[in-house]
Design an enzyme around this catalytic site. Structure first.
Site, PDB file in Angstrom:
ATOM      1  N   GLN A  18       3.540 -13.760   2.593  1.00  0.00           N
ATOM      2  CA  GLN A  18       4.220 -12.756   1.783  1.00  0.00           C
ATOM      3  C   GLN A  18       3.262 -12.194   0.748  1.00  0.00           C
ATOM      4  O   GLN A  18       2.541 -12.924   0.085  1.00  0.00           O
ATOM      5  CB  GLN A  18       5.441 -13.369   1.083  1.00  0.00           C
ATOM      6  CG  GLN A  18       6.597 -13.650   2.019  1.00  0.00           C
ATOM      7  CD  GLN A  18       7.814 -14.166   1.265  1.00  0.00           C
ATOM      8  OE1 GLN A  18       7.799 -14.314   0.053  1.00  0.00           O
ATOM      9  NE2 GLN A  18       8.877 -14.446   1.995  1.00  0.00           N
ATOM     10  N   GLY A  19       3.252 -10.876   0.634  1.00  0.00           N
ATOM     11  CA  GLY A  19       2.343 -10.222  -0.294  1.00  0.00           C
ATOM     12  C   GLY A  19       1.062  -9.755   0.368  1.00  0.00           C
ATOM     13  O   GLY A  19       0.316  -8.971  -0.217  1.00  0.00           O
ATOM     14  N   VAL A  20       0.784 -10.240   1.582  1.00  0.00           N
ATOM     15  CA  VAL A  20      -0.370  -9.761   2.352  1.00  0.00           C
ATOM     16  C   VAL A  20       0.104  -8.585   3.194  1.00  0.00           C
ATOM     17  O   VAL A  20       0.999  -8.731   4.019  1.00  0.00           O
ATOM     18  CB  VAL A  20      -0.946 -10.870   3.250  1.00  0.00           C
ATOM     19  CG1 VAL A  20      -2.139 -10.342   4.042  1.00  0.00           C
ATOM     20  CG2 VAL A  20      -1.357 -12.070   2.404  1.00  0.00           C
ATOM     21  N   GLU A  21      -0.479  -7.432   2.977  1.00  0.00           N
ATOM     22  CA  GLU A  21       0.010  -6.212   3.622  1.00  0.00           C
ATOM     23  C   GLU A  21      -0.401  -6.191   5.102  1.00  0.00           C
ATOM     24  O   GLU A  21      -1.521  -5.832   5.443  1.00  0.00           O
ATOM     25  CB  GLU A  21      -0.528  -4.975   2.903  1.00  0.00           C
ATOM     26  CG  GLU A  21      -0.008  -4.823   1.484  1.00  0.00           C
ATOM     27  CD  GLU A  21      -0.440  -3.518   0.853  1.00  0.00           C
ATOM     28  OE1 GLU A  21      -1.103  -2.720   1.544  1.00  0.00           O
ATOM     29  OE2 GLU A  21      -0.110  -3.300  -0.320  1.00  0.00           O
ATOM     30  N   LEU A  22       0.545  -6.560   5.956  1.00  0.00           N
ATOM     31  CA  LEU A  22       0.317  -6.507   7.390  1.00  0.00           C
ATOM     32  C   LEU A  22       1.192  -5.458   8.063  1.00  0.00           C
ATOM     33  O   LEU A  22       0.774  -4.818   9.015  1.00  0.00           O
ATOM     34  CB  LEU A  22       0.587  -7.885   8.021  1.00  0.00           C
ATOM     35  CG  LEU A  22      -0.305  -9.043   7.565  1.00  0.00           C
ATOM     36  CD1 LEU A  22       0.103 -10.334   8.269  1.00  0.00           C
ATOM     37  CD2 LEU A  22      -1.766  -8.736   7.839  1.00  0.00           C
ATOM     38  N   GLY A  23       2.417  -5.285   7.556  1.00  0.00           N
ATOM     39  CA  GLY A  23       3.363  -4.370   8.184  1.00  0.00           C
ATOM     40  C   GLY A  23       2.884  -2.933   8.203  1.00  0.00           C
ATOM     41  O   GLY A  23       3.030  -2.232   9.215  1.00  0.00           O
ATOM     42  N   SER A  78      16.081   2.603   9.397  1.00  0.00           N
ATOM     43  CA  SER A  78      15.997   1.427   8.531  1.00  0.00           C
ATOM     44  C   SER A  78      17.348   1.020   7.953  1.00  0.00           C
ATOM     45  O   SER A  78      18.173   1.868   7.598  1.00  0.00           O
ATOM     46  CB  SER A  78      15.036   1.711   7.369  1.00  0.00           C
ATOM     47  OG  SER A  78      13.742   1.982   7.845  1.00  0.00           O
ATOM     48  N   HIS A  81       8.264   1.686   2.943  1.00  0.00           N
ATOM     49  CA  HIS A  81       7.937   2.905   3.679  1.00  0.00           C
ATOM     50  C   HIS A  81       7.352   3.980   2.766  1.00  0.00           C
ATOM     51  O   HIS A  81       6.456   4.736   3.180  1.00  0.00           O
ATOM     52  CB  HIS A  81       9.177   3.434   4.398  1.00  0.00           C
ATOM     53  CG  HIS A  81       9.566   2.617   5.596  1.00  0.00           C
ATOM     54  ND1 HIS A  81       8.830   2.615   6.753  1.00  0.00           N
ATOM     55  CD2 HIS A  81      10.598   1.761   5.804  1.00  0.00           C
ATOM     56  CE1 HIS A  81       9.400   1.807   7.639  1.00  0.00           C
ATOM     57  NE2 HIS A  81      10.471   1.267   7.091  1.00  0.00           N
TER      58      HIS A  81
END
Length: 373
Positions: free
Chosen positions: A143-148, A207, A303
């Protein structure tokens, strides 16, 4: 002083506060799981059974009901992609589900309950839009690691090449369609291959809006205590509520109970009466409610940080009990206008400005007019 072992090296660390430790670990994880070390994998019905089962279990937005359901979600007119890492083979880190359609979808029922697509062959000429309808992070520790956001950008490139090659007899022209969307780390992978879907020109999410009903219940409660609850609905809308519920003088309490239980959807008359009110309230929740200047709703914030436009609110878009309970059945499209994503992202992050369509801004204006805010 404390010693921690990372791989084969002994690293001596000075004592850190909890906040400093979290920041340090986030930085390390961001490096270890940087986009350059991630592998994009398309999940199909031929993927290993264990991987399909994990995709089903990790689906956090629209739960997978059975094997037929997951077969549909990886079948014709659907795509499922995941980022994996060499250090965690067979373990998806973040998963994105995509629906391929003629136009931008306005309800989730047509996507997750569409049985006709199971044995259908895809007609690429009918695919004009890619709808991102579910994205799930699977590892709580990341969580907090920008992967999405990287996954969405990578999938866009996968669906339609960054440079679309158009063949015209012996000549070939190159159109830089999606260069602005993609980070420079992807540009070295460009090829001269033709796009799988040459007609795709629309990219959008469909969404959920988690938290809207909870926010609305809190708003109704606070405004009732302050004696300002009448401003949430128009006089005509309150009369309709009173007529349907038979609660003259106590319509606010009756409406709160109906919204809390979801029973209001059983009355077509009440559904029609509440549509304009709930749509403008939802628009304000997404556009106007902020945390530190950014969108309060976490999905909206995600988004918008990616440069998307808050494009369209959809009534009765998710009629499942979960959809009714979370957002009164309303869903929202965040549209990715590829030439505008960079400027939208900068405006949002630097100036906290939200890019929104005329529909959304019109609903926000109606809310402000009726609520006197």
């Amino acid at each position: 002083m404390e010693q921690c072992r990372f791989g084969c090296s002994d690293v001596t660390l000075s004592p850190l506060s909890g906040q400093d430790f979290n920041g340090t670990m986030k930085g390390l994880l961001s490096e270890w799981f940087s986009v350059g070390l991630l592998r994009l994998e398309r999940i199909t019905w031929q993927s290993p059974c264990e991987l399909l089962q994990k995709i089903s279990q990790y689906e956090a937005v629209h739960p997978v009901r059975n094997w037929t359901d997951i077969k549909r979600r990886v079948g014709p007119y659907r795509r499922c992609y995941a980022f994996t890492h060499a250090a965690m083979p067979g373990e998806p880190l973040v998963v994105l589900h995509v629906a391929l359609s003629e136009d931008i979808s306005n309800n989730i029922q047509a996507i997750v309950r569409e049985f006709a697509t199971l044995d259908t062959e895809e007609d690429v000429n009918k695919i004009n839009a890619a709808i991102f309808y579910s994205i799930s992070s699977t590892q709580a520790g990341l969580q907090g690691v920008e992967l999405g956001n990287y996954l969405i950008k990578r999938v866009v490139r996968e669906l339609q090449c960054c440079f679309l090659m158009l063949e015209d007899n012996d000549s070939r022209r190159v159109l830089p369609y999606f260069l602005k969307l993609l980070d420079s780390s992807f540009t070295h992978k460009l090829t001269n291959e033709k796009s799988e879907f040459p007609h795709i020109s629309q990219f959008s999410s469909l969404s959920p809006i988690p938290g809207f009903c909870s926010w609305l219940q809190g708003l109704m409660s606070s405004q009732r205590k302050e004696g300002r609850g009448a401003g949430l609905l128009t006089e005509q809308e309150w009369r309709e509520v009173e007529a349907v519920t038979g609660s003259e003088g106590g319509a606010m309490d009756s409406l709160r109970k109906l919204l809390g239980s979801g029973d209001w959807v059983r009355s077509e008359r009440l559904v029609r009466a509440l549509e304009p009110a709930l749509m403008r309230l939802c628009a304000w929740y997404l556009y106007g409610e902020k945390r530190r200047g950014y969108a309060l709703n976490p999905v909206a914030n995600f988004h918008l940080q990616n440069g998307a436009t808050m494009w369209r609110l959809n009534w009765q878009a998710d009629t499942s009990p979960r959809g009714i309970g979370n957002s009164c059945g309303i869903m929202v499209n965040y549209r990715y206008f590829l030439q505008e994503t960079s400027s939208n992202r900068a405006s949002y992050l630097q100036n906290k400005a939200i890019a929104a369509s005329d529909q959304v801004l019109g609903l926000v204006s109606q809310f402000q007019k009726n609520s006197k805010l």
